[in-house]
Scaffold this active site. Sequence first.
Site, mmCIF file in Angstrom:
data_model
loop_
_atom_site.group_PDB
_atom_site.id
_atom_site.type_symbol
_atom_site.label_atom_id
_atom_site.label_comp_id
_atom_site.label_asym_id
_atom_site.label_seq_id
_atom_site.Cartn_x
_atom_site.Cartn_y
_atom_site.Cartn_z
ATOM 1 N N HIS A 82 31.268 31.687 66.571
ATOM 2 C CA HIS A 82 30.795 32.975 66.040
ATOM 3 C C HIS A 82 29.952 32.900 64.774
ATOM 4 C CE1 HIS A 82 33.706 34.463 68.889
ATOM 5 N NE2 HIS A 82 34.733 34.075 68.155
ATOM 6 N N ASP A 240 35.432 25.717 69.801
ATOM 7 C CA ASP A 240 36.641 24.973 69.439
ATOM 8 C C ASP A 240 37.781 25.135 70.430
ATOM 9 O OD1 ASP A 240 36.976 27.639 68.693
ATOM 10 O OD2 ASP A 240 37.357 27.200 66.593
#
Length: 607
Positions: A82, A240
Site C-alpha cells: 500500500h 508481504d
Amino acid sequence: MRYVIGIDLGTSGTKTVLFDENGVTMASALVEYPMYQPQNGWAEQDPEDWWHAARDTIRTVIEKSGVCNRDIVGIGISGQMHGLVMLDENNNVLRPSIIWCDQRTAEECEDIERLVGRERLIEITANPALTGFTASKIMWVKKHEPEIYAKCAHILLPKDYVRLMLTGEYATEVSDASGMQLLDIANRVWSLEVLEKLDISIDLLGEVYESPDITGYISEEAAEATGLYMGTPVVGGAGDNAAAAIGTGTVNDGDAFTTIGTSGVVFAHTKEMIIDPAGRVHTFCCAVPGEWHVMGVTQGAGLSLRWFRDTFCADIVANAKNEGVDPYQIMDAMAEKSGISARKLLFLPYLMGERTPHLDPNARGAFIGLSAIHDRGDMIRAIMEGVSYSLMDCLNVLDEMGVNPNKMLACGGGGSSPLWRQMLSDIYGMNVMTVDSKEGPALGVAILAMVGADIYKTVPEACEKIIRIKTTTEPIVKNNRNYAAVYARYRALYPHLKEDYKDLAKMEFYEYIVRYTDEDLAKYEEEKMFARATKRLFRELDENHKLMEKYGVLDTYLTETFEMLDMFRGVQMNEKVLDAGQKEFFEPEKYYRYVRMTRDNIRKHLS
C-alpha cells in the site's frame, strides 16, 4: 547447486536471505530503518532507506555465504503493501512514502466512493475505499500537494522501488497491486474505469505481472552496488502477506495462516474470488497465478507490543542485551505469570486505527479495567490477548463468508512465541502449526524465484517439496472456554467507544488548527515569494474550512470570514481592470499579509 535470494522489505527493516534450491538458508542479513510520524495518525518512510537496506543486505549474504554470484539464478522481493512512492521523470523521490498504516486519507476515501460509487468500487477492486490503500494516498497528494503531483512521472509500491533500483524496470505484480485499489481484481489488470473516474493516468503505473514471472534483470549499476551477477532475473515477487502464504505452504483451499508482524493478518487461500459486501476483509489476487486470497487485518498487532516495549520497558531491553537474549522472551515470561484475562485487564489494539472488522481510522488503543493491582506483566498479557481477539474478529468474518480453514499456520515475529501460539490455538479452538523455516516472506518470494528460474514448474509443486511442518500447538479445552468469556467482553467495548473516538478525532482537529507549521511560510517570506506563500495559506485555509464543516464547528464569524476570503480571492483572480486602490491592495506582499492575518484570527477564534 543453484541458489536464489529472497528480499523481505518490512516496516521496521529489510531482511535478505540466500537459499539453495531446496529452501535451505545459506545466509541472512537485516538492516533496520525508522518510521516517521509528522502528525498523529500519519506514517511515512524514506524509500532511499529501503534501497540502501536491500543493497547492503544483498552484498552481505553473498559475502557471508561464499556462494558464487553466477550460481544465484533468481531474485524475489516481498514488501509492505500500500505504500505510495512518487518519482519524477529522473526517478528522484518527490516526497517521503506514505505507508500502509497512515490514516490521514479519510476524506479522500469519501471522495473515491463518491466518484466511483461504493458498490461499483467493491465490484471492481473487491474492497471499499480504505485509508491504508494507495489510491486514497494518491488523491491526498493531488489535493494537498498539487505541486508535487504535477512533477510525478511514476508511482510505485515499496518493493517495486527496490525492483526499479535493481533492474531499471517500472513493474509490479498482482498480489501487491491488489492493495492499490486501482486493479481489476477479477481480471488481474489495471482498471481503466477506476483510473478514469479518479483522474489518475495509467502512464504513471508500472506493468502488471503474475508473481513468478520475470520482470527484469539485474543492471550493470545494481550488480556493482550489490555484488550480484549482471543479468540475474528478478521475478514479480509478492506483497508481504501473499509472500508469507507461499513461505508457509498456504497455497490450497482450506489452508490459512495467522501472521503477527507490525500488523496482524488472518489469511485464507481460495481458488474462487469471494468478496465480503461489507468490505470488512480484503480479497486480493494471490501469488499463485489465477487464484486469490481473503484476509482480515488488524493494524496494530506486533506494533502494539513493540510500542509498549519501547515506551515502558527500557530496563528489560537493557537487561536482555546484557544477557544476550531477546527482550520479547523476557516479556513473554512476565505475561505467562499473569494468566488468562490478565487479572481482568483488556486492551484494544487500535493504535493506528483499525481495519477488520470496524473500518474505523478514528479508533484508538485503550486499556480497559486498569487498576493499581496491575503490573507490566499484566499489561503485556493484555496486549497479547487483545491482538489475539482482534485476529479472532478476522477469523469470524471469514467464517461468515463461508471460508472455513482446516489448517492454521503461524508466522511473523509473534508466531515465534510459544505463548502467543498457545493463545491463538486456545482462542481459535484449532491446531496452530509452524513450519521448519522461519523466513516466511523471504522464503515465499525465493520460491517464486525458483519457479521463475524453472527449478520447479508450479508454486504448489515447489511448496510441497520445500515446506515442512515443525510444531503443532493443540487447543486446551478449558482455556478455550475461559478465553471465550473474555472475548465476549472485548467485542462489547468498541460499540461503546465508537462515538468517543469520533469526538477524539474532533479534538485532534482543533490541535491541528493551533499548531500548524509556519516553517514554509517563513521560508517564503525570507525569499519574498509572497504569491506562493498566499497559495500555501489558501490551501491550508480550504482544508480547515472543509474540516470545520465536517465537524460542525462553523459559526457566523467563521462563515463570514471564509466568504470574505473567497470574495477577495475572486477579485484577485478576476481579469477586470482594477482601480489604483485595488491594485495597491492586491500587490502580492500586502495581499499575503492580509490572508495571513485572517488565518491567525481564525486560530485565535477557535482556541
